[in-house]
Design an enzyme around this catalytic site. Structure first.
Site, PDB file in Angstrom:
ATOM      1  N   ARG A 214     104.420  93.707  57.316  1.00 40.60           N
ATOM      2  CA  ARG A 214     105.651  93.481  58.090  1.00 40.60           C
ATOM      3  C   ARG A 214     106.269  92.155  57.629  1.00 40.60           C
ATOM      4  O   ARG A 214     105.527  91.224  57.269  1.00 40.60           O
ATOM      5  CB  ARG A 214     105.305  93.423  59.578  1.00 40.60           C
ATOM      6  CG  ARG A 214     106.544  93.284  60.435  1.00 40.60           C
ATOM      7  CD  ARG A 214     106.229  93.319  61.923  1.00 40.60           C
ATOM      8  NE  ARG A 214     107.374  92.875  62.688  1.00 40.60           N
ATOM      9  CZ  ARG A 214     107.304  92.319  63.871  1.00 40.60           C
ATOM     10  NH1 ARG A 214     106.125  92.151  64.460  1.00 40.60           N
ATOM     11  NH2 ARG A 214     108.392  91.941  64.495  1.00 40.60           N
ATOM     12  N   HIS A 215     107.587  92.071  57.635  1.00 40.79           N
ATOM     13  CA  HIS A 215     108.239  90.828  57.204  1.00 40.79           C
ATOM     14  C   HIS A 215     107.752  89.646  58.057  1.00 40.79           C
ATOM     15  O   HIS A 215     107.255  89.822  59.172  1.00 40.79           O
ATOM     16  CB  HIS A 215     109.760  90.967  57.331  1.00 40.79           C
ATOM     17  CG  HIS A 215     110.209  91.215  58.740  1.00 40.79           C
ATOM     18  ND1 HIS A 215     110.292  90.213  59.665  1.00 40.79           N
ATOM     19  CD2 HIS A 215     110.545  92.361  59.374  1.00 40.79           C
ATOM     20  CE1 HIS A 215     110.678  90.716  60.830  1.00 40.79           C
ATOM     21  NE2 HIS A 215     110.835  92.029  60.680  1.00 40.79           N
ATOM     22  N   ASN A 221     113.350  87.044  65.923  1.00 42.98           N
ATOM     23  CA  ASN A 221     112.033  87.208  66.543  1.00 42.98           C
ATOM     24  C   ASN A 221     111.768  86.092  67.542  1.00 42.98           C
ATOM     25  O   ASN A 221     111.216  86.316  68.623  1.00 42.98           O
ATOM     26  CB  ASN A 221     110.900  87.173  65.501  1.00 42.98           C
ATOM     27  CG  ASN A 221     110.878  88.369  64.577  1.00 42.98           C
ATOM     28  OD1 ASN A 221     110.425  88.275  63.432  1.00 42.98           O
ATOM     29  ND2 ASN A 221     111.376  89.510  65.057  1.00 42.98           N
ATOM     30  N   ARG A 262     115.332  89.952  55.711  1.00 40.02           N
ATOM     31  CA  ARG A 262     113.993  89.474  56.091  1.00 40.02           C
ATOM     32  C   ARG A 262     112.883  90.109  55.248  1.00 40.02           C
ATOM     33  O   ARG A 262     111.865  89.476  54.974  1.00 40.02           O
ATOM     34  CB  ARG A 262     113.747  89.661  57.594  1.00 40.02           C
ATOM     35  CG  ARG A 262     114.005  91.057  58.167  1.00 40.02           C
ATOM     36  CD  ARG A 262     114.165  90.913  59.671  1.00 40.02           C
ATOM     37  NE  ARG A 262     114.235  92.141  60.451  1.00 40.02           N
ATOM     38  CZ  ARG A 262     115.361  92.787  60.726  1.00 40.02           C
ATOM     39  NH1 ARG A 262     116.496  92.383  60.195  1.00 40.02           N
ATOM     40  NH2 ARG A 262     115.334  93.856  61.522  1.00 40.02           N
ATOM     41  N   GLU A 287     115.085  98.947  59.463  1.00 41.31           N
ATOM     42  CA  GLU A 287     114.512  98.986  60.811  1.00 41.31           C
ATOM     43  C   GLU A 287     115.280  99.947  61.720  1.00 41.31           C
ATOM     44  O   GLU A 287     116.472 100.245  61.457  1.00 41.31           O
ATOM     45  CB  GLU A 287     114.502  97.553  61.400  1.00 41.31           C
ATOM     46  CG  GLU A 287     113.888  97.413  62.790  1.00 41.31           C
ATOM     47  CD  GLU A 287     112.454  97.961  62.910  1.00 41.31           C
ATOM     48  OE1 GLU A 287     112.164  99.061  62.387  1.00 41.31           O
ATOM     49  OE2 GLU A 287     111.632  97.305  63.576  1.00 41.31           O
ATOM     50  N   HIS A 356     109.341  96.788  58.561  1.00 40.20           N
ATOM     51  CA  HIS A 356     109.634  96.217  59.881  1.00 40.20           C
ATOM     52  C   HIS A 356     108.664  96.803  60.915  1.00 40.20           C
ATOM     53  O   HIS A 356     107.970  97.767  60.637  1.00 40.20           O
ATOM     54  CB  HIS A 356     111.054  96.591  60.293  1.00 40.20           C
ATOM     55  CG  HIS A 356     112.091  96.166  59.315  1.00 40.20           C
ATOM     56  ND1 HIS A 356     112.857  95.050  59.500  1.00 40.20           N
ATOM     57  CD2 HIS A 356     112.492  96.712  58.139  1.00 40.20           C
ATOM     58  CE1 HIS A 356     113.698  94.922  58.480  1.00 40.20           C
ATOM     59  NE2 HIS A 356     113.507  95.925  57.654  1.00 40.20           N
TER      60      HIS A 356
HETATM   61  O1  F6P Z   1     111.042  92.606  65.206  1.00 40.72           O
HETATM   62  C1  F6P Z   1     111.929  93.174  66.075  1.00 40.72           C
HETATM   63  C2  F6P Z   1     112.107  94.642  65.808  1.00 40.72           C
HETATM   64  O2  F6P Z   1     111.878  94.924  64.445  1.00 40.72           O
HETATM   65  C3  F6P Z   1     113.490  95.141  66.230  1.00 40.72           C
HETATM   66  O3  F6P Z   1     114.498  94.994  65.279  1.00 40.72           O
HETATM   67  C4  F6P Z   1     113.206  96.555  66.621  1.00 40.72           C
HETATM   68  O4  F6P Z   1     114.200  97.100  67.447  1.00 40.72           O
HETATM   69  C5  F6P Z   1     111.856  96.399  67.285  1.00 40.72           C
HETATM   70  O5  F6P Z   1     111.169  95.396  66.583  1.00 40.72           O
HETATM   71  C6  F6P Z   1     111.011  97.675  67.279  1.00 40.72           C
HETATM   72  O6  F6P Z   1     109.915  97.525  68.164  1.00 40.72           O
HETATM   73  P1  F6P Z   1     109.924  98.250  69.618  1.00 40.72           P
HETATM   74  O7  F6P Z   1     110.163  99.696  69.298  1.00 40.72           O
HETATM   75  O8  F6P Z   1     108.556  97.990  70.158  1.00 40.72           O
HETATM   76  O9  F6P Z   1     111.031  97.675  70.437  1.00 40.72           O
END
Ligand code: F6P
Length: 407
Positions: A214-215, A221, A262, A287, A356
């Site tokens: 993962r980045h 974040n 990223r 992502e 991601h």
């Molecule tokens: O790091 C953040 C991220 O990559 C967001 O861009 C994305 O919406 C999310 O994580 C995905 O994780 P979750 O489905 O648990 O919200």
């Protein structure tokens, strides 16, 4: 000769023949079958002190070029014959072999040994284009600009197309879609050693080492904000450098990323630390798109878009953000990204993907058998990566730490 086999790869340049050949060779070797590849392109480059990459060299009207390539082919046939006589079991002839006369020559060189012709097609234009982009990075094109190299390679393909005769009279033949890893047609007229195993190998995914990363940490974040195209923080950049150190002694020929900054920034120090490493950015690994919620924090979503937060909690896997995506709806594109990875990585032993949180969960779920409701909660930290190995003998998923102080 019992238990011996000559496999003849057939197809236009850049159709995945060498990748298929390597996959066959490597897997048969793991089964204890002595296998060797005889690649005309490699031998041509060794035999000629001059650069033979110019497209005119491949023109069917260039008598000198035709004669040279025939010599390369004959020499490889002799080598393959020696290999089979000296205890080898399967010789893989890796060349375009697009004319019937060339294939007839191969058959008459091995009158006693069964032959299997494997023709590789790829009907996916995007994957083909990406493969051409990789081919023109080869050393033999280093004297040309990228555009010139691409044009030259396309002319080379056109020459092969002009003399192409698809398989039809060959007694044992398989037509494979090398992008989809599926068999389109097959015909077997007599017993071909290892046939069932070969079919399996052509259609099964074997993963030697897939490093799923993962980045590093981003500014978004830090604020718990989703989506966007944020850059790495200092800590994120440190994580990327620690990752590069961690992989310093392992060869990473290609890093597959998404189109987002990223993931590209996370790949940068690894590319700098390796001898030859290129980056291929695939939109399929972007992502999850959060639609109307892009750029919001989780807190803002639960306060201002209560219905979204509630519905997502109820079924996170199947839920789709308004005007955006969900885990389930990403499956198809992520699967397509993985097919590109396997098509483009040349069956190299190491593959790295920098993705991601959500996209990596979907990638992982394509190898792990997990209940769908568990997938959106798979642990995806920024200071560990998944090492995945899958072959007929084992299936391993390990979470490996790097830069341990950078949690
Ligand atoms: O790091 C953040 C991220 O990559 C967001 O861009 C994305 O919406 C999310 O994580 C995905 O994780 P979750 O489905 O648990 O919200």
């Amino acid at each position: 000769m019992k238990g011996k086999l000559v496999i003849v790869m057939v197809g236009l340049p850049a159709r995945g023949k060498s990748t298929m050949g390597r996959k066959l060779s490597r897997t048969l070797e793991l089964d204890g079958v002595k296998t060797s590849i005889f690649n005309n392109g490699d031998l041509r480059r060794k035999m000629s002190s001059e650069n033979t990459s110019s497209s005119t060299f491949f023109s069917p009207d260039n008598a000198e070029g035709v004669a040279f390539r025939e010599r390369v082919s004959s020499l490889n046939l002799e080598k393959a014959r020696d290999f089979l006589e000296q205890g080898g079991a399967v010789a893989i002839l890796d060349a375009s072999n697009v004319t019937r006369s060339r294939r007839e020559k191969i058959r008459t060189t091995f009158p006693e040994t069964p032959h299997l012709f494997i023709e590789c097609l790829n009907a996916d234009d995007e994957a083909l284009e990406a493969n051409l982009e990789r081919k023109v990075e080869l050393n033999e094109f280093s004297h040309l600009s990228k555009e010139e190299a691409l044009a030259s390679f396309l002319r080379r393909i056109a020459y092969y197309e002009s003399i192409y005769e698809p398989l039809d009279v060959e007694p044992n033949r398989i037509l494979v879609d090398s992008f989809e890893s599926c068999i389109l047609q097959e015909q077997v007229s007599y017993e071909v050693p290892y046939y069932d195993r070969i079919r399996d190998i052509l259609t099964t995914r074997v993963v030697r080492n897939l490093f799923l990363v993962r980045h590093g940490e981003t500014f978004y974040n830090l604020e718990d904000r989703i989506g966007g195209n944020s850059e790495l923080t200092d800590k994120g950049q440190e994580q990327a450098r620690a990752l590069a150190e961690h992989f310093a002694t392992q060869r990473i020929p290609i890093i597959f990323t998404s189109n987002y900054t990223r993931t590209l920034q996370t790949a940068e120090p690894i590319v700098a630390r390796q001898n030859h490493c290129s980056v291929i950015a695939l939109p399929e690994f972007n992502e999850i798109h959060a639609g109307l919620c892009e750029g919001m924090t989780y807190r803002e979503i639960s306060e201002k878009m209560t219905h979204v937060a509630r519905a997502r909690r109820l079924n996170k896997y199947r839920y789709r953000y308004p005007e955006g995506e969900g885990y389930k709806s990403m499956e198809e594109r992520v699967h397509r990204g993985l097919k590109k990875v396997f098509y483009l990585n040349n069956y190299d032993e190491n593959i790295m993907i920098v993705g991601h949180r959500a996209v990596n969960r979907v990638i992982l779920s394509m190898f792990l058998s997990r209940q769908e409701e568990e997938i959106p909660y798979i642990y995806m930290p920024q200071n560990r990566y998944y090492h995945i190995q899958i072959n007929p003998h084992r299936r391993i998923f390990e979470l490996i730490p790097f830069g341990t102080s950078l949690g």
